[in-house]
Motif scaffolding. Sequence first.
Motif, short mmCIF file in Angstrom:
data_model
loop_
_atom_site.label_atom_id
_atom_site.label_comp_id
_atom_site.label_asym_id
_atom_site.label_seq_id
_atom_site.Cartn_x
_atom_site.Cartn_y
_atom_site.Cartn_z
N ARG A 244 0.82 -1.12 0.02
CA ARG A 244 0.10 -0.02 -0.10
C ARG A 244 0.95 1.35 -0.01
NH1 ARG A 244 -2.77 -2.26 4.71
NH2 ARG A 244 -4.35 -3.81 3.98
N SER A 245 2.02 1.22 0.89
CA SER A 245 2.79 2.43 0.91
C SER A 245 3.38 2.63 -0.47
CB SER A 245 4.05 2.10 1.80
OG SER A 245 3.39 2.25 3.08
N ALA A 246 3.94 1.64 -1.41
CA ALA A 246 4.54 1.70 -2.42
C ALA A 246 3.41 2.25 -3.38
CB ALA A 246 5.03 0.36 -3.30
N LEU A 247 2.21 1.77 -3.48
CA LEU A 247 1.26 2.07 -4.26
C LEU A 247 0.94 3.91 -4.08
CD1 LEU A 247 -1.37 -0.83 -4.03
CD2 LEU A 247 -0.05 0.03 -6.34
N TYR A 248 1.11 4.30 -2.98
CA TYR A 248 0.74 5.55 -2.49
C TYR A 248 2.05 6.47 -3.06
CZ TYR A 248 0.61 9.84 0.59
OH TYR A 248 0.46 11.05 0.88
N TYR A 249 3.11 6.09 -2.89
CA TYR A 249 4.19 6.88 -3.73
C TYR A 249 4.21 7.04 -5.26
CZ TYR A 249 5.95 7.02 0.96
OH TYR A 249 6.38 7.48 2.33
N PHE A 250 3.69 5.92 -5.97
CA PHE A 250 3.46 5.95 -7.09
C PHE A 250 2.33 6.74 -7.50
CE2 PHE A 250 5.20 1.28 -7.47
CZ PHE A 250 6.25 1.71 -8.37
N GLY A 251 1.33 6.57 -6.84
CA GLY A 251 0.13 7.73 -6.90
C GLY A 251 0.59 8.98 -6.74
N GLU A 252 1.45 9.34 -5.90
CA GLU A 252 1.77 10.87 -5.65
C GLU A 252 2.38 11.44 -6.97
OE1 GLU A 252 3.25 11.99 -1.26
OE2 GLU A 252 4.80 11.34 -2.60
N ILE A 253 3.02 10.57 -7.67
CA ILE A 253 3.87 11.17 -8.95
C ILE A 253 2.76 11.60 -9.81
CG2 ILE A 253 5.52 10.67 -10.89
CD1 ILE A 253 6.76 8.73 -8.98
N THR A 254 1.64 11.01 -10.09
CA THR A 254 0.71 11.01 -11.10
C THR A 254 -0.40 12.02 -10.83
OG1 THR A 254 -0.35 8.74 -10.99
CG2 THR A 254 1.42 9.20 -12.46
N GLY A 255 -0.64 12.23 -9.47
CA GLY A 255 -1.46 12.95 -8.87
C GLY A 255 -3.05 11.98 -8.35
N GLU A 256 -2.64 10.69 -8.34
CA GLU A 256 -3.76 9.94 -8.00
C GLU A 256 -3.90 10.04 -6.75
OE1 GLU A 256 -4.19 6.00 -10.57
OE2 GLU A 256 -2.24 6.65 -10.91
#
Length: 484
Positions: A454-466
Motif C-alpha cells: 500500500r505504501s509503494a502504491l501511495y508513492y506511485f500515486g503521488e507522482i501522477t496525482g492519483e
Amino acid sequence: MIPQETIVALATPSGAGAIAVIRLSGKDAITIASQVFQSVSGKDLSKQKTHTIHLGHIVDPSTGSGQVGKVIDQVLVSIFKGPNSYTGENVVEISCHGSTFIQQQIIQLLLRKGAKMAQAGEFTLRAFLNGKLDLSQAEAVADLIASDNEASHQIAMQQMRGGFSNEIAKLREELLNFASLIELELDFSEEDVEFADRTAFHDLLNRIEFVLKRLIDSFAVGNVIKNGIPVAIVGEPNVGKSTLLNALLNEERAIVSDIAGTTRDTIEDELVINGIGFRFIDTAGIRDTEDHVESIGIKKTFEKIEQAQVVLYLVDGLQLTVNSQLDNFITEIGKIQNQYPQKSLIVIINKRDLLSEETFTAINTRIDNYKAELSTVNRKLFTLFISAKQNIGIEDLKNTLLSFVNTGALRNNETIVTNTRHYDSLLKALEEIQKVKWGLDAGISSDLMAIDIRSALYYFGEITGEVTNDELLGNIFANFCIGK
C-alpha cells in the motif's frame, strides 16, 4: 472540488507586443464573451460551434453614446467547448492588439461581466482536476515553458506526452492487481489459501525495482539538463580565464587586461552546446593578496568551485618551462583533486601557440606520468592544450564537456526524471518495494506485506496525482506563470 467560477487572465507575456491573447475558462466563458463581442457578420457567439474562430469587436456596452457602446479593439475570438479544450471546460481565447492599455481594458470589462482573475497556474490546475492531464504532465507544462535549450525541451515534451506517466501507471496497475490478490487472501486467512502466484509476484517486484532504479539514476542527468551544468573556470591571475570565457561565448563578456586581479567578482553566462546548457563561471584569480576587495573575490571563487559540477583549471603554459614549475603544477592538480574528489576536473594548458615543441613535450610527458599514477587510485584526469586568444582547442574543450553528459538516454528517447518531487517519490517507492521483496523472501504474513505494498502504491500515486492534497497542488501550481 472543481472550481465553478469562470476565470480570466492574459495568456501571453505581459507588456506591449503585436498581439496579446486573453484567455477565459469556465462554464460561463462563452456567455461572458458573447456579452462583449460583436461579430462583423452579426453571428451570435453563444451559438457557434467548438474550435471555430470569429472576427469582430470587443465593445463595452456600458459606455459610448446610445446603444452602440465603446469599441475597445478589433479581435479574433476562438471558441473551445468542454470537454474538448485544454482545461476540459468552455474556453474562449481573445486575440487582440498588444497594447497594454487594450489588454487591461478588455480584462477589466470581462471582470465586470462576472469573470474572476485566474491565479498562477489555475488553467493547468483545472486541466488536471478535469482529467485532461495527470500531475506529472501538468508539471511538464511549466518545464516546457521554462525550457531554454533543445535537451530540456525534449525531456519536457516527452513527459508532457505521458512517457513518464505511462511507465509509472503501468507498474502501479500491475502492483495493484497483485495487491488485490494479497488483500483477498486476508479475507480468507482462516482458510490458509494463496491467490497471488508468489513466483510471478517476485518477478514483478524485480521488474519494478529495475525500472525504479533506472528512473532514479536518470535524475543525475535530468537535473543538470534542466538546470544547466555549472562549470567553474579557476586558476591563478592572468592565465587567461576571462579570455577563455570570451572564446567559449564568442563575445567580449569579461574584461581582459594584463593587470593581475582584473576579475574581482564572478562573471556567469550560459552557453548551449549541442542542445545541452552549460553555465560558465569566470572566477577571480587564486593568489595570496592583501587587497581586501580581491580577497573577497577569491573567497567567492572557492564557493563557486563547491557549487560547480565541472572545474576547468587553467594554467599559463609559458610558466611551465622548468621541471620545478612542472612539479608545482602537478602538485596543485593533486590538491584540487583531493579537495574536490567528486568533481570532474579538466586541466587546460593555455597559450599553446606560444609553446616550443620542447616545452610542449616536457609538459605532456610529466602529465602522462601523473596520469599513470592516478590509474592506481582509480581517478581520471582530462587535459587539453589550447590558445584562448587564438581560439585554438576551444571545440575540443566543448566536446570534452559534452562527454560528461550521458546523452545516450536522450538519443534513445528514454524517460529521464528532472523533477525533485518525482525523484523523492521514486526513492520512497523503491524503499517500499525492497521491503516487499524482503518480506516475500522471508515468508512474512500477507497482512504485513500488504502494508508495504500500500505504501509503494501511495508513492506511485503521488507522482501522477492519483494521491494528492490541496497543499501539494498549491506548492506545484504556485510556480506557474499567470495565464497558464
